[in-house]
Structure formats: structure tokens, C-alpha cells
Design an enzyme around this catalytic site. Sequence first.
Site, PDB file in Angstrom:
ATOM      1  N   THR A 121       0.826  -1.207   0.000  1.00 29.65           N
ATOM      2  CA  THR A 121       0.000   0.000   0.000  1.00 29.65           C
ATOM      3  C   THR A 121       0.865   1.263   0.000  1.00 29.65           C
ATOM      4  O   THR A 121       2.003   1.248   0.485  1.00 29.65           O
ATOM      5  CB  THR A 121      -0.906   0.002   1.260  1.00 29.65           C
ATOM      6  OG1 THR A 121      -1.447   1.294   1.462  1.00 29.65           O
ATOM      7  CG2 THR A 121      -0.109  -0.354   2.515  1.00 29.65           C
ATOM      8  N   ASP A 122       0.287   2.359  -0.506  1.00 33.26           N
ATOM      9  CA  ASP A 122       1.007   3.640  -0.442  1.00 33.26           C
ATOM     10  C   ASP A 122       1.065   4.179   0.990  1.00 33.26           C
ATOM     11  O   ASP A 122       1.800   5.126   1.271  1.00 33.26           O
ATOM     12  CB  ASP A 122       0.373   4.675  -1.379  1.00 33.26           C
ATOM     13  CG  ASP A 122      -1.079   4.991  -1.059  1.00 33.26           C
ATOM     14  OD1 ASP A 122      -1.668   4.318  -0.187  1.00 33.26           O
ATOM     15  OD2 ASP A 122      -1.629   5.909  -1.698  1.00 33.26           O
ATOM     16  N   GLU A 123       0.290   3.557   1.903  1.00 30.59           N
ATOM     17  CA  GLU A 123       0.270   4.067   3.283  1.00 30.59           C
ATOM     18  C   GLU A 123       1.610   3.860   3.989  1.00 30.59           C
ATOM     19  O   GLU A 123       1.858   4.459   5.034  1.00 30.59           O
ATOM     20  CB  GLU A 123      -0.865   3.412   4.074  1.00 30.59           C
ATOM     21  CG  GLU A 123      -2.215   3.745   3.485  1.00 30.59           C
ATOM     22  CD  GLU A 123      -3.385   3.287   4.338  1.00 30.59           C
ATOM     23  OE1 GLU A 123      -3.234   3.234   5.564  1.00 30.59           O
ATOM     24  OE2 GLU A 123      -4.438   2.994   3.763  1.00 30.59           O
ATOM     25  N   TYR A 148      -1.503  -0.802  11.095  1.00 33.16           N
ATOM     26  CA  TYR A 148      -1.673  -1.424   9.780  1.00 33.16           C
ATOM     27  C   TYR A 148      -0.514  -1.068   8.849  1.00 33.16           C
ATOM     28  O   TYR A 148       0.174  -1.936   8.324  1.00 33.16           O
ATOM     29  CB  TYR A 148      -3.014  -0.981   9.148  1.00 33.16           C
ATOM     30  CG  TYR A 148      -3.086  -1.242   7.656  1.00 33.16           C
ATOM     31  CD1 TYR A 148      -3.012  -2.544   7.156  1.00 33.16           C
ATOM     32  CD2 TYR A 148      -3.207  -0.189   6.734  1.00 33.16           C
ATOM     33  CE1 TYR A 148      -3.051  -2.788   5.781  1.00 33.16           C
ATOM     34  CE2 TYR A 148      -3.260  -0.429   5.369  1.00 33.16           C
ATOM     35  CZ  TYR A 148      -3.179  -1.729   4.902  1.00 33.16           C
ATOM     36  OH  TYR A 148      -3.213  -1.971   3.547  1.00 33.16           O
ATOM     37  N   SER A 150       2.366   0.250   9.420  1.00 41.74           N
ATOM     38  CA  SER A 150       3.723  -0.120   9.860  1.00 41.74           C
ATOM     39  C   SER A 150       3.984  -1.611   9.638  1.00 41.74           C
ATOM     40  O   SER A 150       5.108  -1.996   9.289  1.00 41.74           O
ATOM     41  CB  SER A 150       3.966   0.277  11.313  1.00 41.74           C
ATOM     42  OG  SER A 150       3.064  -0.369  12.156  1.00 41.74           O
ATOM     43  N   LYS A 152       2.597  -3.342   7.198  1.00 43.41           N
ATOM     44  CA  LYS A 152       2.789  -3.480   5.739  1.00 43.41           C
ATOM     45  C   LYS A 152       4.203  -3.016   5.362  1.00 43.41           C
ATOM     46  O   LYS A 152       4.865  -3.634   4.527  1.00 43.41           O
ATOM     47  CB  LYS A 152       1.736  -2.666   4.967  1.00 43.41           C
ATOM     48  CG  LYS A 152       0.324  -3.198   5.039  1.00 43.41           C
ATOM     49  CD  LYS A 152       0.163  -4.602   4.477  1.00 43.41           C
ATOM     50  CE  LYS A 152       0.366  -4.666   2.964  1.00 43.41           C
ATOM     51  NZ  LYS A 152       0.064  -6.027   2.443  1.00 43.41           N
TER      52      LYS A 152
HETATM   53  N1  LIG Z   1      -7.939  -1.792   0.015  1.00 40.88           N
HETATM   54  C1  LIG Z   1      -7.066  -0.940  -0.520  1.00 40.88           C
HETATM   55  O1  LIG Z   1      -7.450   0.156  -0.931  1.00 40.88           O
HETATM   56  C2  LIG Z   1      -5.606  -1.329  -0.677  1.00 40.88           C
HETATM   57  C3  LIG Z   1      -4.746  -0.422  -1.311  1.00 40.88           C
HETATM   58  C4  LIG Z   1      -3.409  -0.809  -1.517  1.00 40.88           C
HETATM   59  C5  LIG Z   1      -2.979  -2.048  -1.095  1.00 40.88           C
HETATM   60  N2  LIG Z   1      -3.840  -2.895  -0.459  1.00 40.88           N
HETATM   61  C6  LIG Z   1      -3.330  -4.223  -0.056  1.00 40.88           C
HETATM   62  O2  LIG Z   1      -4.021  -5.167  -0.844  1.00 40.88           O
HETATM   63  C7  LIG Z   1      -4.158  -6.380  -0.110  1.00 40.88           C
HETATM   64  C8  LIG Z   1      -5.597  -6.796  -0.073  1.00 40.88           C
HETATM   65  O3  LIG Z   1      -6.373  -5.764   0.536  1.00 40.88           O
HETATM   66  P1  LIG Z   1      -7.959  -5.859   0.601  1.00 40.88           P
HETATM   67  O4  LIG Z   1      -8.484  -4.484   0.722  1.00 40.88           O
HETATM   68  O5  LIG Z   1      -8.453  -6.730  -0.477  1.00 40.88           O
HETATM   69  O6  LIG Z   1      -8.130  -6.594   2.009  1.00 40.88           O
HETATM   70  P2  LIG Z   1      -9.315  -7.499   2.562  1.00 40.88           P
HETATM   71  O7  LIG Z   1      -9.297  -7.295   4.029  1.00 40.88           O
HETATM   72  O8  LIG Z   1     -10.576  -7.240   1.806  1.00 40.88           O
HETATM   73  O9  LIG Z   1      -8.862  -8.976   2.197  1.00 40.88           O
HETATM   74  C9  LIG Z   1      -7.836  -9.642   2.873  1.00 40.88           C
HETATM   75  C10 LIG Z   1      -8.000 -11.124   2.641  1.00 40.88           C
HETATM   76  O10 LIG Z   1      -6.898 -11.796   3.282  1.00 40.88           O
HETATM   77  C11 LIG Z   1      -7.422 -12.898   4.005  1.00 40.88           C
HETATM   78  N3  LIG Z   1      -6.526 -13.172   5.140  1.00 40.88           N
HETATM   79  C12 LIG Z   1      -6.323 -12.398   6.235  1.00 40.88           C
HETATM   80  N4  LIG Z   1      -5.426 -12.984   7.062  1.00 40.88           N
HETATM   81  C13 LIG Z   1      -5.050 -14.139   6.451  1.00 40.88           C
HETATM   82  C14 LIG Z   1      -4.136 -15.170   6.799  1.00 40.88           C
HETATM   83  N5  LIG Z   1      -3.439 -15.131   7.950  1.00 40.88           N
HETATM   84  N6  LIG Z   1      -3.986 -16.199   5.950  1.00 40.88           N
HETATM   85  C15 LIG Z   1      -4.694 -16.274   4.796  1.00 40.88           C
HETATM   86  N7  LIG Z   1      -5.578 -15.316   4.419  1.00 40.88           N
HETATM   87  C16 LIG Z   1      -5.751 -14.260   5.246  1.00 40.88           C
HETATM   88  C17 LIG Z   1      -8.808 -12.483   4.449  1.00 40.88           C
HETATM   89  O11 LIG Z   1      -9.631 -13.596   4.763  1.00 40.88           O
HETATM   90  C18 LIG Z   1      -9.287 -11.705   3.228  1.00 40.88           C
HETATM   91  O12 LIG Z   1      -9.894 -12.564   2.299  1.00 40.88           O
HETATM   92  C19 LIG Z   1      -3.565  -6.112   1.278  1.00 40.88           C
HETATM   93  O13 LIG Z   1      -2.248  -6.619   1.298  1.00 40.88           O
HETATM   94  C20 LIG Z   1      -3.566  -4.597   1.380  1.00 40.88           C
HETATM   95  O14 LIG Z   1      -2.525  -4.147   2.214  1.00 40.88           O
HETATM   96  C21 LIG Z   1      -5.145  -2.557  -0.230  1.00 40.88           C
END
Ligand SMILES: NC(=O)c1ccc[n+]([C@@H]2O[C@H](COP(=O)([O-])OP(=O)(O)OC[C@H]3O[C@@H](n4cnc5c(N)ncnc54)[C@H](O)[C@@H]3O)[C@@H](O)[C@H]2O)c1
Length: 332
Positions: A121-123, A148, A150, A152
Site C-alpha cells: 500500500t502507499d500508506e 496497519y 507499519s 505493511k
Molecule cells: N484496500 C485498498 O485500498 C488497498 C490499497 C493498496 C494495497 N492494499 C493491499 O491489498 C491487499 C488486499 O487488501 P484488501 O483491501 O483486499 O483486504 P481485505 O481485508 O478485503 O482482504 C484480505 C484477505 O486476506 C485474508 N486473510 C487475512 N489474514 C489471512 C491469513 N493469515 N492467511 C490467509 N488469508 C488471510 C482475508 O480472509 C481476506 O480474504 C492487502 O495486502 C492490502 O494491504 C489494499
Amino acid sequence: MGTLLVTGGAGFIGSNFVHHVLEHTDHTVIVLDKLTYAGNAASLAGLPEDRVRLVEGDIADAALVDELFGQVDAVVHYAAESHNDNSLHDPRPFLDTNIIGTYTLLEAARKHDKRFHHISTDEVYGDLELDDPARFTEDTPYNPSSPYSSTKAGSDLLVRAWVRSFGVKATISNCSNNYGPYQHVEKFIPRQITNVLRGIRPKLYGKGENVRDWIHADDHSSAVLTILDKGVIGETYLIGADGEKDNKSVVELILALSGQPTDAYDHVTDRAGHDMRYAIDSTKLRTELGWTPRYQDFEAGLKATIDWYRENETWWAPAKDGVEAFYASKGQ
Ligand SMILES: NC(=O)c1ccc[n+]([C@@H]2O[C@H](COP(=O)([O-])OP(=O)(O)OC[C@H]3O[C@@H](n4cnc5c(N)ncnc54)[C@H](O)[C@@H]3O)[C@@H](O)[C@H]2O)c1
């Protein structure tokens, strides 16, 4: 053609990626997902069973991870605890999954010598001032604000170390805020859309001046496929679609697109340590790997997202009451 292991593929962005891969490639996919409150097998419903298999399990389970790495050609790692507000109330799961889970996957990538792409993430870069014209680049120093971000940031640094120390064939991408279908109703845009659909007034943290750089989840997916295909091992790529909007404008647009007065929302207590502004400069990804986003029009993408939530109430309704009760207990 090959087999991809997609961790967190039942979550918001991971499931969008699985849909994208099935539509645009010949790959087969194994999803490894713990199905936490944020994971939903229904997000993969209807996909062809001969091309997608869901394995329920934890990325920190070394034996399971080892077995699955032996069955695939490459790994795309989305699984994470992802919600800032939760990380402020109970940081521990963020350490377990984002740090120990990523470490477990890296050790398997090292042992099996598998191509590994890490989603971040950009965070990790902290935030920018509202009047600062700067945007994040791959050279911006890490400065995360929350448990969160930190964790990442920590996971990104582990990936870099495993590339440098052990020759793991990994790339990293840091993306801005995603919107689109299959996003949990705890998150800002789906929460406000489903509030309007339920006849509840949307809730805006503080004054709503905080700026996020929105990208459609499908564009995130095409960028990740591009990096898997053409990315240089050891490199980091920022993913963004020039979609800066303040939260107040987003709430007003949701109301306008839903046929409601644009002032029909409430201000609530701001998030502690709320980052002010994120903005991504994705020049490297665009010029070096030739990627461009498809959803250039935020209003059209948001309209399609509102339509999706209107048509898929059975997907989000089971989580809605619990989420609103949680926020109500925090005065938000
Ligand atoms: N949402 C955003 O805007 C955004 C932006 C940039 C990056 N990201 C990154 O993208 C990724 C996905 O984000 P998201 O918004 O889809 O999150 P989300 O919370 O919707 O999905 C996370 C998924 O991971 C699974 N999970 C959690 N812990 C687990 C574990 N220990 N083992 C196996 N599976 C596990 C959960 O069941 C869920 O299906 C993350 O790494 C996040 O940091 C998100």
C-alpha cells in the site's frame, strides 16, 4: 499458461484479481485464504471450478504453504489484515498475518525458488500535506502512521531483504486506495453506499478534507499482471490512476449519483492519527512497463460500484449491522 497461488484471494482486491486473471489469461488459480471476517467465498462464486480452487488456511501455516508452493508457478500475495480502524483497536492480528505470514511465504518462495509478487500500500509512505504538490514515488522514505501501515512497511522490507540476501525472485507494488465490487462494508466507499441504500445518512470522519488517490480494483489487477509479466526482480512499482479526491467530495458524489441531496450526511469523530493526503506518481510503471489504467473516469467507476452494491445486497447485508454497531460504539 501456468498456475498462480493467490493469497487473500477471497478478499476485496484479491477476488477482483482472480476474476481479472480468469477473464484475461489462461492461468489456473489456487486461492489460499483464511476466510477471516474480511474473506468471503461468495466473492468467487460462479467462477469455473476447473480453473479456481479455494484452499481455506493461514499463510502463517508453514506446512500448508510448503505444500501449495510445490503446486504452482508463481505467487501473488494479497492476504493481510487490512483495516486501519481495526489496527487501532487490536494490532496483534496485523503482526501475525502481515509480518509472520509474509515471512512464512518468503521462506517457501526461497525453498521452492518461485516467482513472488508482494502487494502493498502507499500508506507505508505516511501522508502528505494538503497544500503539498508532491506525490509519492518509489524513492519516498517509509514513514508509516498506523499499526496497519507499519506492519505493511515491515512486510515490504522483509521482501527486499529476501531478494537481496537469498535471491528470491520477488517484486513489490504499492497501490493507492482501491474501490470497486466485493469490498467489505467496513471500508469508506462501500459503507457510505450501503448506508444510502439502507436509508441511513452517510458518516464523514471529521471535516472530510482528507484526500485519497482512488483507483478501480480492476486497474490494480491489470497493473499486477503487468508486473508479474514484465517487472524487474527486486524492483518496487507504485500503482495509481491520478484519482485524488477528498472524502467530502466522495460522499457528496455518492449522494448525487443516488439521487439524494448532497448535504444529507453527518460529520462524526475523526479517526485517530488520520493521514491527511496520499498521492501516487506511477510514472515508473507506465513508462518502464507500459501500463495504463482503464477507468480514467472516477464518476463512471463509482456509479458502476453503486449499481453493483444495489444488485448484490445478499453479498453485503450479513455484515452490515455488525459493522454499523461497531462504528456506533466508537461514535463514528
Ligand atoms: N484496500 C485498498 O485500498 C488497498 C490499497 C493498496 C494495497 N492494499 C493491499 O491489498 C491487499 C488486499 O487488501 P484488501 O483491501 O483486499 O483486504 P481485505 O481485508 O478485503 O482482504 C484480505 C484477505 O486476506 C485474508 N486473510 C487475512 N489474514 C489471512 C491469513 N493469515 N492467511 C490467509 N488469508 C488471510 C482475508 O480472509 C481476506 O480474504 C492487502 O495486502 C492490502 O494491504 C489494499
